[in-house]
Design an enzyme around this catalytic site. Structure first.
Site, mmCIF file in Angstrom:
data_model
loop_
_atom_site.group_PDB
_atom_site.id
_atom_site.type_symbol
_atom_site.label_atom_id
_atom_site.label_comp_id
_atom_site.label_asym_id
_atom_site.label_seq_id
_atom_site.Cartn_x
_atom_site.Cartn_y
_atom_site.Cartn_z
ATOM 1 N N LYS A 209 0.870 -1.184 0.000
ATOM 2 C CA LYS A 209 0.000 0.000 0.000
ATOM 3 C C LYS A 209 0.897 1.221 0.000
ATOM 4 O O LYS A 209 2.040 1.160 0.476
ATOM 5 C CB LYS A 209 -0.868 0.011 1.258
ATOM 6 C CG LYS A 209 -2.089 0.868 1.158
ATOM 7 C CD LYS A 209 -3.272 0.140 0.523
ATOM 8 C CE LYS A 209 -4.427 1.067 0.226
ATOM 9 N NZ LYS A 209 -5.610 0.345 -0.221
ATOM 10 N N ASP B 290 -7.048 4.320 -4.450
ATOM 11 C CA ASP B 290 -7.704 4.183 -3.141
ATOM 12 C C ASP B 290 -8.301 5.564 -2.863
ATOM 13 O O ASP B 290 -8.508 6.345 -3.817
ATOM 14 C CB ASP B 290 -6.688 3.761 -2.063
ATOM 15 C CG ASP B 290 -7.349 3.380 -0.724
ATOM 16 O OD1 ASP B 290 -7.906 2.278 -0.638
ATOM 17 O OD2 ASP B 290 -7.326 4.184 0.231
HETATM 18 P P1 NDP Z 1 -12.876 7.793 -2.683
HETATM 19 O O1 NDP Z 1 -11.790 8.766 -2.481
HETATM 20 O O2 NDP Z 1 -13.422 7.587 -4.036
HETATM 21 O O3 NDP Z 1 -14.097 8.125 -1.711
HETATM 22 C C1 NDP Z 1 -13.937 8.178 -0.333
HETATM 23 C C2 NDP Z 1 -15.224 8.637 0.291
HETATM 24 O O4 NDP Z 1 -15.144 8.501 1.706
HETATM 25 C C3 NDP Z 1 -15.505 10.102 0.019
HETATM 26 O O5 NDP Z 1 -16.880 10.297 0.006
HETATM 27 C C4 NDP Z 1 -14.864 10.780 1.229
HETATM 28 O O6 NDP Z 1 -15.401 12.046 1.542
HETATM 29 C C5 NDP Z 1 -15.202 9.791 2.322
HETATM 30 N N1 NDP Z 1 -14.196 9.896 3.385
HETATM 31 C C6 NDP Z 1 -12.866 9.734 3.261
HETATM 32 N N2 NDP Z 1 -12.245 9.933 4.425
HETATM 33 C C7 NDP Z 1 -13.223 10.240 5.293
HETATM 34 C C8 NDP Z 1 -13.241 10.555 6.668
HETATM 35 N N3 NDP Z 1 -12.114 10.602 7.382
HETATM 36 N N4 NDP Z 1 -14.439 10.798 7.248
HETATM 37 C C9 NDP Z 1 -15.599 10.738 6.534
HETATM 38 N N5 NDP Z 1 -15.640 10.455 5.221
HETATM 39 C C10 NDP Z 1 -14.474 10.201 4.620
HETATM 40 O O7 NDP Z 1 -12.306 6.410 -2.084
HETATM 41 P P2 NDP Z 1 -12.841 4.928 -2.333
HETATM 42 O O8 NDP Z 1 -14.294 4.927 -2.521
HETATM 43 O O9 NDP Z 1 -11.973 4.313 -3.347
HETATM 44 O O10 NDP Z 1 -12.472 4.236 -0.937
HETATM 45 C C11 NDP Z 1 -13.403 4.150 0.154
HETATM 46 C C12 NDP Z 1 -12.960 3.039 1.099
HETATM 47 O O11 NDP Z 1 -12.923 1.790 0.377
HETATM 48 C C13 NDP Z 1 -11.571 3.191 1.703
HETATM 49 O O12 NDP Z 1 -11.573 2.626 2.999
HETATM 50 C C14 NDP Z 1 -10.691 2.338 0.787
HETATM 51 O O13 NDP Z 1 -9.526 1.909 1.434
HETATM 52 C C15 NDP Z 1 -11.647 1.182 0.541
HETATM 53 N N6 NDP Z 1 -11.348 0.374 -0.631
HETATM 54 C C16 NDP Z 1 -11.294 0.955 -1.885
HETATM 55 C C17 NDP Z 1 -11.028 0.159 -2.980
HETATM 56 C C18 NDP Z 1 -11.065 0.706 -4.372
HETATM 57 O O14 NDP Z 1 -11.018 -0.114 -5.300
HETATM 58 N N7 NDP Z 1 -11.162 1.997 -4.575
HETATM 59 C C19 NDP Z 1 -10.719 -1.280 -2.834
HETATM 60 C C20 NDP Z 1 -10.908 -1.786 -1.498
HETATM 61 C C21 NDP Z 1 -11.193 -0.975 -0.457
HETATM 62 P P3 NDP Z 1 -14.562 13.372 1.187
HETATM 63 O O15 NDP Z 1 -14.720 13.546 -0.275
HETATM 64 O O16 NDP Z 1 -15.187 14.443 2.006
HETATM 65 O O17 NDP Z 1 -13.134 13.095 1.603
#
Ligand code: NDP
Length: 450
Positions: free
Chosen positions: A123, A163
């Site tokens: 990562k 991510d």
């Molecule tokens: P994105 O950046 O596309 O979206 C993240 C979302 O979560 C946004 O809406 C963001 O809001 C919100 N968010 C992030 N940090 C916080 C926080 N501290 N408090 C509240 N809301 C938060 O990321 P992904 O959708 O790709 O990832 C989401 C989760 O899924 C993560 O845990 C990631 O590790 C996991 N994941 C992702 C994969 C992938 O293929 N993308 C694969 C496996 C797991 P804001 O815009 O305000 O920051």
């Protein structure tokens, strides 16, 4: 034994809270495996697993649109490559530090082992915040980041992906710079755009996979997602595609969030509303609050730091899909979910539930799909993207989706089998940890002390 290994980890890196949590959860689950296999203790397998193969930490300097210079930190944690090249996403978020990336890399090792594909775990990322930056600023940052990262990765060494904060735009800029530096067109990043080496279904895969996993869990009780009211957090890649697949299953998603607040739409988020969210988040890069401005019947609730729980998790529902970030469900949230009748919790995010919350889910015998298993669809299709890249061909959407479904089915069954074999039938949490652990450890044992 759990206390021993945690003591070592905490003494070495006292500030890496999330990493301690991730290690504690895995060690707790695999104690029966160690009891049955004393040779693993003798080979100091746990001590070896918690120490990354390698950590790269580097400076990323870049210039903003006004000519001002900024300096961020870049990281890549290459955790374990016993079963294949390091594989795992890059996260760009101001909260990124070594402890968070070590937790994510550690989780990734076992997750990747579950996918049936040959991928080790890693990562990386940076404390850079893409929010509010222009495309040119993001491009300059990505180019500077890759200016160092490129010498540590490669299609047979380490294959990063996206991510939080790293989507199609960032992958494009990172890949452009990699290609220029090594003068090679190889599959060194996944999540690439379709017309230059990407795979169909890769953007959708984590969210789709999470919903397939929930459907598999429900099927063990002869139930389906049809008509289920679903709470979804986040509004990024994983959340959007979770909602999309829930609609395919005729379920009713009612919430979405970002770090500023959440929306609750009692009528359900339908395809038109989802299209609005996709445009809002992926093109305009706006805030979820705009949903309630566009659809005034929906309720927007801003984050209230004075609350000791998240009201998003305090609605009556059948299923919950945490899809934002780590530790977004605290103990009180977990209690609220169970109290409000939620029967399925399926983790799209990595480690979204605190350990006390996990215990509540396990004790209440709801269907609880831990992130390691439930969100493995993303990295699985990344694995399929690597296969297509090396074969120099592209599978159809149907072909990739069919494979994703098969993989999620297999992960689900593997978790159940491992849980059963070690005396915890139906416990996906233990099953995922045990199955992932056994696969990696067997490979490490075969390969000797390296
Ligand atoms: P994105 O950046 O596309 O979206 C993240 C979302 O979560 C946004 O809406 C963001 O809001 C919100 N968010 C992030 N940090 C916080 C926080 N501290 N408090 C509240 N809301 C938060 O990321 P992904 O959708 O790709 O990832 C989401 C989760 O899924 C993560 O845990 C990631 O590790 C996991 N994941 C992702 C994969 C992938 O293929 N993308 C694969 C496996 C797991 P804001 O815009 O305000 O920051």
């Amino acid at each position: 034994m759990k206390a021993d290994i945690l003591k070592v980890v905490m003494e070495k890196d006292p500030n890496q809270r999330e990493f301690h949590q991730a290690v504690g959860e895995v060690v707790e689950s695999i104690l029966p495996v160690l009891d049955r296999n004393p040779e693993y203790r003798k080979a100091k397998i746990l001590e070896r697993l918690v120490e990354p193969d390698r950590v790269v930490l580097f400076r990323v300097s870049w210039m903003d649109d006004r000519g001002e210079i900024h300096v961020n930190r870049g990281f890549r944690v290459q955790m374990n490559n016993a079963i294949g090249p390091y594989k795992g996403g890059l996260r760009f978020h101001p909260s990124v530090n070594l402890g968070i990336l070590k937790f994510l890399a550690f989780e990734q090792v076992f997750k990747n082992a579950l996918t049936t594909l040959p991928m080790g775990g890693g990562k990386g990322g940076s404390d850079f915040d893409p929010k509010g930056k222009s495309d040119n600023e993001v491009m300059r940052f990505c180019q500077s980041f890759m200016g160092e990262l490129f010498r540590h990765i490669g299609p047979h060494t380490d294959v990063p992906a996206g991510d939080i904060g790293v989507g199609a735009r960032e992958i494009g800029y990172l890949y452009g710079m990699y290609k220029k530096l090594v003068n090679e067109f190889t599959g060194v990043l996944t999540g690439k755009n379709l017309n230059w080496g990407g795979s169909l279904i890769r953007p959708e895969a984590t969210g789709y996979g999470s919903v397939y996993f929930a459907a598999e869990m429900l099927a063990t009780k002869n139930k389906t997602l049809e008509g289920c009211v679903c709470l979804v957090s986040g509004s990024g890649n994983v959340a959007q595609h979770t909602v999309e697949k829930l609609l395919d299953f005729n379920a009713k998603p009612v919430t979405l969030s970002d770090s500023s607040g959440y929306i609750f739409d009692e009528e359900g988020i339908d395809r038109d509303k989802l299209a609005f969210v996709k445009r809002l988040k992926n093109v305009k890069r706006g805030r979820i609050k705009a949903y309630a401005e566009k659809y005034p019947h929906a309720l927007y609730t801003p984050v209230d730091p004075a609350l000791d729980y998240n009201p998003l998790w305090d609605h009556s529902a059948d299923c919950a899909f945490p899809s934002a970030t780590q530790n977004e469900i605290n103990e009180k949230d977990a209690r609220n979910l169970v109290k409000n009748g939620v029967k399925v919790v399926c983790e799209g995010a990595n480690m979204p539930t605190v350990p006390e919350g996990v215990d509540i889910f396990l004790d209440s015998h709801i269907l609880y799909g831990p992130g390691k298993a439930a969100n493995a669809g993303g990295v699985s299709v990344s694995g399929l993207e690597m296969t297509q890249n090396s074969m120099r061909l592209s599978w159809t959407r149907e072909e990739v989706d069919k494979r994703l479904k098969m993989i999620m089915h297999s992960i689900h069954q593997t978790c159940l089998n491992a849980a059963e074999a070690y005396g915890s039938p139906g416990n996906y949490f233990k099953g995922a940890n045990i199955a992932g652990f056994v696969k990696v450890v067997e490979a490490m044992m075969d390969q000797g002390l390296v």
